[in-house]
Motif scaffolding. Structure first.
Motif, mmCIF file in Angstrom:
data_model
loop_
_atom_site.group_PDB
_atom_site.id
_atom_site.type_symbol
_atom_site.label_atom_id
_atom_site.label_comp_id
_atom_site.label_asym_id
_atom_site.label_seq_id
_atom_site.Cartn_x
_atom_site.Cartn_y
_atom_site.Cartn_z
ATOM 1 N N GLU A 258 0.812 -1.215 0.000
ATOM 2 C CA GLU A 258 0.000 0.000 0.000
ATOM 3 C C GLU A 258 0.844 1.263 0.000
ATOM 4 N N ARG A 259 2.132 1.124 0.234
ATOM 5 C CA ARG A 259 3.028 2.281 0.212
ATOM 6 C C ARG A 259 3.898 2.285 -1.041
ATOM 7 N N ILE A 260 3.442 1.601 -2.079
ATOM 8 C CA ILE A 260 4.083 1.639 -3.391
ATOM 9 C C ILE A 260 3.165 2.447 -4.306
ATOM 10 N N TYR A 261 3.621 3.584 -4.767
ATOM 11 C CA TYR A 261 2.786 4.521 -5.507
ATOM 12 C C TYR A 261 3.283 4.657 -6.949
ATOM 13 N N TYR A 262 2.352 5.009 -7.801
ATOM 14 C CA TYR A 262 2.653 5.222 -9.232
ATOM 15 C C TYR A 262 2.026 6.535 -9.673
ATOM 16 N N ARG A 263 2.825 7.353 -10.353
ATOM 17 C CA ARG A 263 2.302 8.614 -10.879
ATOM 18 C C ARG A 263 2.835 8.819 -12.289
ATOM 19 N N HIS A 264 1.909 9.066 -13.227
ATOM 20 C CA HIS A 264 2.313 9.383 -14.592
ATOM 21 C C HIS A 264 2.195 10.884 -14.812
ATOM 22 N N ARG A 265 3.274 11.503 -15.280
ATOM 23 C CA ARG A 265 3.316 12.946 -15.498
ATOM 24 C C ARG A 265 2.924 13.248 -16.934
ATOM 25 N N ARG A 266 1.897 14.023 -17.113
ATOM 26 C CA ARG A 266 1.416 14.309 -18.462
ATOM 27 C C ARG A 266 2.313 15.297 -19.194
ATOM 28 N N ARG A 267 2.812 16.312 -18.469
ATOM 29 C CA ARG A 267 3.674 17.324 -19.096
ATOM 30 C C ARG A 267 5.123 17.011 -18.720
ATOM 31 N N ARG A 268 5.857 16.466 -19.679
ATOM 32 C CA ARG A 268 7.228 16.051 -19.415
ATOM 33 C C ARG A 268 8.166 17.239 -19.647
ATOM 34 N N THR A 269 8.495 17.958 -18.593
ATOM 35 C CA THR A 269 9.384 19.113 -18.673
ATOM 36 C C THR A 269 10.645 18.847 -17.867
ATOM 37 N N LYS A 270 11.763 19.314 -18.353
ATOM 38 C CA LYS A 270 13.065 19.231 -17.683
ATOM 39 C C LYS A 270 13.515 17.802 -17.405
ATOM 40 N N ARG A 271 12.977 16.852 -18.137
ATOM 41 C CA ARG A 271 13.429 15.473 -18.087
ATOM 42 C C ARG A 271 13.452 14.922 -16.664
ATOM 43 N N LYS A 272 14.528 14.199 -16.312
ATOM 44 C CA LYS A 272 14.573 13.552 -15.005
ATOM 45 C C LYS A 272 14.558 14.567 -13.875
#
Length: 636
Positions: A233-247
């Motif tokens: 339950e403490r493993i999270y996933y987030r997808h970023r729609r606006r990919r700015t400044k790379r990593k």
């Protein structure tokens, strides 16, 4: 009605579930400050002004200078003296025969380049020597895990609050099997320590392929299920729609959303694996030393069975520990940050380490690529220490073949050349300015070597053979300095009685000689490629270096021929027209570049050597007689 990709529909269907499992957002600002640029910054340094934004270093917890600062000044002064004297002495030996006749501009330029390049080689040699002595005798000023409190770990600060840690892994169009296998290994090891309650994992996706995003979600759900309800339950996933400044932008976006929930953050690359004991000790060290802003481990390469990768893994166990210890010796609390397998104190990182784009156009402007060196300099400027610590249990994956390595180097080259723009920024520690210079020089050295050899040929064609009269001795000395780290590494392993972990003393020595030969054959290829990268970055020309498809680890003959085949023509021309015997180690590997690149990419060749005990590493020595494991899927 517009048709839609099934994977994209799957991603949108699961978006609500993903959002529901993420922690509540607690936004905090992370605002970058503008760069002065070399001209304005240099004027500010000379005049003692900061243009209204003068940087002041303030220690977060104590006013007295730590003891390591004085030791660092003495050591760095000794290093500069040794490098300068050795380079000057070698240059005088080379120039002495020409003293009676005088020097023309070609000879003078040739000697100047020799001084710079010999100094560069000697700096690496002295760093390895310092590392050898440090590993043998210990270092009273280094930050060490054996100095932890009696219980060996820390859970909370004086105010009773838990020292919570976020494991943040930015990913972008990666191979899910490799990524999540590494994450599972890290989490299982962390759970085995019994101290995983303070650690949460964030998978921060910048992937653009809808099918890959769907695969990420499936793999994330599977990982949560495998790790059980408490840790899962403490493993999270987030997808970023606006990919700015790379990593760097991905990490900054995480900090702005959830950084306030955690005291520390461990940044992982997609190929990173860390043991639970390593992570817990890093947390304890940060708690015990509140002046530390970044704690960087020295990752060990592992993961591929190709000839190229196994050579890198072997070298990483023999010579790399000496270089790491040498860097710890010179840098102490003003060390490198390599962008992964490191723990950061989030609050000062957010306050001081936001990155503004560089104020110029072309290949050296815009968003900062090698952000890690800059973030270390900014953290130190804010008064926090940056340490490189010797902790086992930190791993990364080496490039599978030479073309993969050069593709990575192309990005690193441009980033390191960018950072040279920041050398004169106010408030930076002198050692971090030196890191910017040495980072750029690590790639600029390649065109300098080419220019050095070209000027040497011109001098010989003009009849100035006296310039070369001392060259054989100096070439031997240069080769000895290049070989010294390997020799010292082998000597340290033998002295510690660890040869059995490398297949025995005979195979350790044989493996070192074989790796040195392979490195010598690949050096001209790296030199020419880095020269192309430097020219592309400085001129802004689109000198693309695109990797082939890496669905399979082995490099295809056609891909190798398209990339390395054109190099055979200038190599043959040099061999025919120059007729300088000392250049044979340069043009011969270029003629053999295509088969060399292909054969060193073959997993079966590396596995054959491993079964015979050559290039064994300590963590696989007991498997020397076992069949070769399946190759780890290559990152995309």
């Amino acid at each position: 009605m517009e048709s839609r990709h099934p994977a994209a529909m799957s991603v949108e269907t699961n978006a609500a579930a993903t959002a529901a499992t993420a922690p509540a957002i607690r936004r905090r600002p992370m605002v970058p400050r503008r760069w002065f640029g070399p001209g304005a910054a240099l004027r500010a340094l000379l005049l003692g002004q900061g243009g209204g934004e003068r940087a002041q270093r303030r220690a977060p917890s104590a006013d007295a200078e730590p003891a390591w600062r004085a030791a660092a000044r003495r050591r760095r002064g000794g290093l500069l003296t040794a490098v300068g004297l050795s380079a000057a002495a070698a240059t005088l030996v080379l120039a002495q025969p020409a003293a009676a006749d005088g020097l023309d501009w070609v000879e003078a330029a040739h000697l100047l380049l020799f001084f710079l390049l010999f100094g560069w080689v000697s700096a690496g040699c002295f760093t390895a020597l310092a590392g050898y002595l440090s590993l043998r005798r210990g270092d009273a000023f280094a930050l060490r895990a054996d100095e932890l409190l009696a219980d060996g770990h820390a859970h909370s600060s004086g105010d009773g609050t838990r020292a919570r840690v976020a494991l943040a892994m930015p990913i972008c169009n990666e191979d899910m099997d490799a990524v999540f296998a590494g994450l599972r290994e890290t989490l299982e090891s962390l759970r085995a320590t019994g101290r995983d309650a303070d650690f949460d994992l964030f998978i921060l996706s910048d992937s653009s392929d809808p099918a890959l995003r769907a695969a990420e979600l499936r793999a994330w759900r599977e990982l949560r299920a495998v790790m059980g309800p408490e840790l899962g339950e403490r493993i999270y996933y987030r997808h970023r729609r606006r990919r700015t400044k790379r990593k760097a932008g991905n990490v900054a976006d995480f900090c702005r959303r959830w950084g306030a929930l955690y005291r520390y953050m461990v940044v992982l690359d997609a190929d990173s694996v860390m043991s639970g004991e390593c992570l817990v000790k890093m947390q304890a060290l940060m708690e015990q030393h509140p002046r530390v802003g970044i704690l960087q481990t020295q990752p060990v390469a592992r993961g591929h069975d190709t000839l190229h990768a196994r050579a890198q893994q072997f070298l990483g166990r023999v010579a790399a520990p000496l270089f790491g210890a040498g860097l710890r010796c010179w840098q102490l609390g003003e060390s490198h940050y390599w962008g992964h397998n490191a723990m950061l104190r989030i609050e000062p990182f957010m306050k001081h380490c936001a990155l503004a784009p560089l104020p110029r156009r072309g290949g050296l402007g815009g968003e900062i690529l090698s952000h890690d060196f800059v973030e270390a300099a900014l953290m130190r400027r804010a008064g926090y220490e940056v340490w490189l610590v010797d902790l086992p249990g930190s791993f990364e994956q080496p490039p599978a073949h030479l073309l993969d390595e050069l593709q990575r180097d192309r990005r690193w080259c441009q980033g390191n050349l960018q950072n040279a723009w920041l050398v004169a920024e106010p408030g930076f520690a002198a050692v971090h300015r030196a890191m910017f210079v040495s980072g750029a020089l690590s790639y600029v050295a390649s065109p300098l070597w080419l220019a050095f050899m070209a000027l040497g040929v011109l001098s010989a064609d003009d009849g100035a053979t006296h310039v070369f009269s001392g060259a054989p001795v100096l070439w031997v000395l240069t080769l000895a300095m290049l070989a010294a780290p390997r020799v010292l590494g082998v000597a340290l392993i033998l002295r510690r009685g660890q040869a059995a972990e490398f297949g025995g003393a005979a195979k350790l020595v044989a493996g070192s000689l074989l790796e040195a030969l392979l490195s010598a054959l690949q050096a001209p290829l790296r030199m020419l490629a880095h020269t192309v990268f430097v020219l592309g970055a400085l001129t802004g020309l689109k000198l693309d270096w695109k990797s082939p498809s890496r669905d399979a680890v082995a490099l295809r003959w056609g891909d190798a021929a398209r990339r390395f085949g054109p190099w055979a023509l200038p190599a043959a021309a040099v061999a025919y027209f120059a007729q300088v015997p000392t250049l044979a180690p340069v043009w011969l590997p270029l003629l053999l570049a295509v088969p060399l690149a292909v054969w060193t990419s073959r997993p079966e060749v590396g596995a054959w050597l491993r079964r015979r005990g050559i290039w064994l590493t300590p963590d696989e020595a007991h498997l020397a007689d076992a069949p070769a494991p399946a190759a780890t899927p290559q990152r995309r």
